[in-house]
Design an enzyme around this catalytic site. Structure first.
Site, PDB file in Angstrom:
ATOM      1  N   LYS A  22       0.837  -1.213   0.000  1.00 39.01           N
ATOM      2  CA  LYS A  22       0.000   0.000   0.000  1.00 39.01           C
ATOM      3  C   LYS A  22       0.868   1.258   0.000  1.00 39.01           C
ATOM      4  CE  LYS A  22      -2.836   0.777   3.678  1.00 39.01           C
ATOM      5  NZ  LYS A  22      -2.603   2.133   4.203  1.00 39.01           N
ATOM      6  N   SER A  23       1.843   1.304   0.900  1.00 37.38           N
ATOM      7  CA  SER A  23       2.686   2.508   0.990  1.00 37.38           C
ATOM      8  C   SER A  23       3.426   2.766  -0.323  1.00 37.38           C
ATOM      9  CB  SER A  23       3.736   2.331   2.099  1.00 37.38           C
ATOM     10  OG  SER A  23       3.113   2.246   3.344  1.00 37.38           O
ATOM     11  N   ARG A  27       3.012   5.892  -3.233  1.00 33.48           N
ATOM     12  CA  ARG A  27       4.166   6.722  -3.599  1.00 33.48           C
ATOM     13  C   ARG A  27       4.464   6.627  -5.090  1.00 33.48           C
ATOM     14  NH1 ARG A  27       4.154   5.668   1.623  1.00 33.48           N
ATOM     15  NH2 ARG A  27       5.376   6.891   3.104  1.00 33.48           N
ATOM     16  N   ARG A 122      -8.809  12.187  12.324  1.00 27.90           N
ATOM     17  CA  ARG A 122      -7.380  11.912  12.541  1.00 27.90           C
ATOM     18  C   ARG A 122      -6.548  13.201  12.491  1.00 27.90           C
ATOM     19  NH1 ARG A 122      -5.663   6.865   8.994  1.00 27.90           N
ATOM     20  NH2 ARG A 122      -3.793   7.089  10.290  1.00 27.90           N
ATOM     21  N   SER A 167       6.966   9.063  12.082  1.00 23.09           N
ATOM     22  CA  SER A 167       5.866   8.883  11.131  1.00 23.09           C
ATOM     23  C   SER A 167       6.361   9.094   9.711  1.00 23.09           C
ATOM     24  CB  SER A 167       4.742   9.883  11.439  1.00 23.09           C
ATOM     25  OG  SER A 167       3.910  10.034  10.310  1.00 23.09           O
ATOM     26  N   GLN A 169       4.493   9.242   7.167  1.00 24.12           N
ATOM     27  CA  GLN A 169       3.590  10.165   6.463  1.00 24.12           C
ATOM     28  C   GLN A 169       4.046  11.605   6.697  1.00 24.12           C
ATOM     29  OE1 GLN A 169      -0.361   9.108   7.724  1.00 24.12           O
ATOM     30  NE2 GLN A 169      -0.329   7.205   6.574  1.00 24.12           N
ATOM     31  N   ASP A 315       1.596  -1.228  11.850  1.00 24.17           N
ATOM     32  CA  ASP A 315       0.320  -1.637  11.245  1.00 24.17           C
ATOM     33  C   ASP A 315      -0.010  -3.106  11.527  1.00 24.17           C
ATOM     34  OD1 ASP A 315       0.016   0.888  10.237  1.00 24.17           O
ATOM     35  OD2 ASP A 315       0.784   0.397   8.247  1.00 24.17           O
ATOM     36  N   ARG A 346      -6.646   1.903  17.790  1.00 26.53           N
ATOM     37  CA  ARG A 346      -6.360   0.458  17.754  1.00 26.53           C
ATOM     38  C   ARG A 346      -5.897  -0.106  19.091  1.00 26.53           C
ATOM     39  NH1 ARG A 346      -3.625   0.098  11.761  1.00 26.53           N
ATOM     40  NH2 ARG A 346      -5.572   0.157  10.590  1.00 26.53           N
ATOM     41  N   ARG A 388      -7.713  -3.317   9.025  1.00 25.66           N
ATOM     42  CA  ARG A 388      -6.817  -4.289   9.667  1.00 25.66           C
ATOM     43  C   ARG A 388      -7.530  -5.049  10.779  1.00 25.66           C
ATOM     44  NH1 ARG A 388      -2.679  -3.622   6.404  1.00 25.66           N
ATOM     45  NH2 ARG A 388      -1.944  -1.521   6.018  1.00 25.66           N
TER      46      ARG A 388
HETATM   47  C1  S3P Z   1       2.301   4.832   6.176  1.00 30.55           C
HETATM   48  C2  S3P Z   1       2.879   5.160   7.361  1.00 30.55           C
HETATM   49  C3  S3P Z   1       2.341   4.735   8.667  1.00 30.55           C
HETATM   50  C4  S3P Z   1       1.377   3.573   8.532  1.00 30.55           C
HETATM   51  C5  S3P Z   1       0.402   3.785   7.428  1.00 30.55           C
HETATM   52  C6  S3P Z   1       1.118   3.962   6.107  1.00 30.55           C
HETATM   53  C7  S3P Z   1       2.879   5.358   4.931  1.00 30.55           C
HETATM   54  O1  S3P Z   1       1.659   5.821   9.259  1.00 30.55           O
HETATM   55  O2  S3P Z   1       0.711   3.372   9.753  1.00 30.55           O
HETATM   56  O3  S3P Z   1      -0.476   2.680   7.325  1.00 30.55           O
HETATM   57  O4  S3P Z   1       2.577   4.834   3.847  1.00 30.55           O
HETATM   58  O5  S3P Z   1       3.667   6.302   5.013  1.00 30.55           O
HETATM   59  P1  S3P Z   1       2.452   6.966  10.051  1.00 30.55           P
HETATM   60  O6  S3P Z   1       3.442   7.507   9.157  1.00 30.55           O
HETATM   61  O7  S3P Z   1       1.444   7.999  10.433  1.00 30.55           O
HETATM   62  O8  S3P Z   1       3.032   6.269  11.245  1.00 30.55           O
END
Ligand code: S3P
Length: 428
Positions: A22-23, A27, A122, A167, A169, A315, A346, A388
């Site tokens: 997914k990540s 990207r 969030r 993080s 993100q 995750d 969670r 999840r």
């Molecule tokens: C992700 C980073 C994580 C993860 C999320 C995907 C990403 O979050 O929990 O499912 O793709 O960068 P955080 O960066 O907020 O920890």
């Protein structure tokens, strides 16, 4: 409570190609849209989250085509992005929203972003505060903390940030904004979070400096379209690593799973617990290592985890908690307060869900204390719209004595649209 009933199994057997990471899929689409020239992505995740990224890109004037899991993005550079005529809807996706805000901070137009009820609760201040300091104007509820948010981007100034949470993100949003800022932008994290953005930017031709937990970019870096092959998602594989370890008999083979060291905490944790997991044929493609994973039944024992390990398996904690319920002894997970701001809280949703199935789990401010038992009764649990949790409860059902009825199993579509078909295929 209505729901999908998941029967107990006596064993599992089979080969599972888990869907694309997914990540990395997010990207690849985003960087493809920022690049000059075409980007071809193979094994793109068709989960709702990554489709949200493609949809937002389309609204910003970046077209893409899709055939199965192959995606072509026709990038003309970030300068070619256009002001959207409607609100951007990131759905359930924190990654779409936070990374997109980072890119858009340098765009000379106004965008409003929103998402579903979970995403609208969030925290966004973690990205909006640094982006404001770099020069973006952002308005939203609670001082720019909650969606919907309106951002007017433009001239940005590079800065150095020391974040308080690890993080990816947040790191990625700042780094992507930094590519459009003057001077150098640096992010230093308290622990290393997943580094897919850094690896992929290098693949797209941008210089990224990484030193321990700090990352820097110079403004003005240009991206060139690439071929990106997305590995299978270790976060999706995690469900089968736990199932294969505890189902009692059989073997599960998981080819082409991403094993980037910033994501393999779940392998380390399960192997420390006694799991029989083997990595075969490790190789690196497009800057991301991948391997075939083989899992066989094993007796698991409880562990203690915390500190720098947490971002490496954040995750996977819901499914790790399921494993811990069936391990011998106690498992303690600490330093994981970030779980409270995921698709659901969670910590409390895992405690409530597992205890309803007959487990013994205690809530800690920053984690969980799980008392392992020889078996899990089963019963009813809701995903509460969290993908999840839906999959963790389904695996708990397969490993339980009486089965589990999962309400809102469809939430799994966010990251694993075929999940139900796959568990039916491997169940014995
Ligand atoms: C992700 C980073 C994580 C993860 C999320 C995907 C990403 O979050 O929990 O499912 O793709 O960068 P955080 O960066 O907020 O920890």
């Amino acid at each position: 409570m209505r729901g999908v009933f998941i029967k107990p199994v006596s064993g599992v057997e089979g080969e599972i190609r888990v869907p694309g990471d997914k990540s990395i899929s997010h990207r690849a689409a985003l960087l493809g849209g920022m690049a000059h020239g075409d980007t071809h992505i193979s094994n793109f995740l068709l989960g709702q989250d990554c489709l949200s990224t493609l949809r937002c890109l389309k609204q910003l004037g970046v077209p893409s085509e899709r055939e199965g899991t192959e995606v072509w993005i026709h990038g003309k550079g970030m300068e070619a992005w256009t002001e959207p005529t409607d609100v951007l809807d990131a759905g359930n996706s924190g990654t779409t929203s936070r990374l997109m805000l980072g890119v858009l901070a340098g765009s000379p137009f106004t965008v409003t972003m929103t998402g579903d009820a979970s995403l609208r609760s969030r925290p966004m201040r973690r990205v909006t505060d640094p982006l404001k300091l770099m020069g973006a104007q952002i308005m939203g509820r609670l001082g720019g903390n909650l969606f919907p948010l309106t951002m007017s981007g433009g001239q940005l100034q590079g800065q150095t940030f020391r974040t308080t949470v690890a993080s990816a993100q947040v790191k990625s949003a700042i780094i992507l904004a930094g590519l459009r800022a003057s001077g150098v932008t640096t992010v230093e994290e308290p622990a290393l979070s997943r580094d897919h953005t850094e690896r992929m930017l290098r693949g797209f031709g941008v210089e990224v400096l990484s030193e321990k937990t700090a990352v820097s970019v110079h403004g003005g870096g240009l991206l060139t379209g690439q071929d990106v092959s997305v590995p299978g998602d270790i976060s999706s594989a995690a469900f089968f690593l736990v199932l294969g370890s505890l189902a009692g008999s059989g073997e599960i083979i998981l080819p082409n799973v991403g094993v980037n060291p910033t994501r393999t905490g779940i392998l380390d944790a399960l192997i420390t617990m006694g799991a029989d997991i083997e990595l075969i044929d490790v190789l690196e493609i497009c800057g991301e290592p991948r391997a075939t994973l083989r899992v066989r039944p094993a007796k698991l024992r409880g562990i203690e985890i915390g500190g720098d390990m947490i971002p490496r398996l954040i995750d996977e904690i819901p499914i790790l908690a399921v494993a811990a319920c069936l391990a011998e002894g106690e498992t303690v997970i600490r330093d994981a307060a970030e779980l409270r701001v995921k698709e659901s809280d969670r910590i409390s949703t895992v405690v409530e869900g597992l205890n309803a199935l007959g487990a013994k789990v205690e809530e800690l401010p920053d984690g969980l204390r799980i008392h392992g038992q020889p078996s899990l009764r089963g019963g009813q649990a809701s995903s509460l719209g969290d993908h999840r949790l839906a999959m963790a409860w389904a695996i708990a059902g397969m490993l339980s004595k009486e089965g589990v009825s999962v309400e809102d199993m469809a939430a799994a579509d966010v990251s694993y649209p075929d999940f139900m078909a796959v568990i039916k295929k491997v169940a014995q």
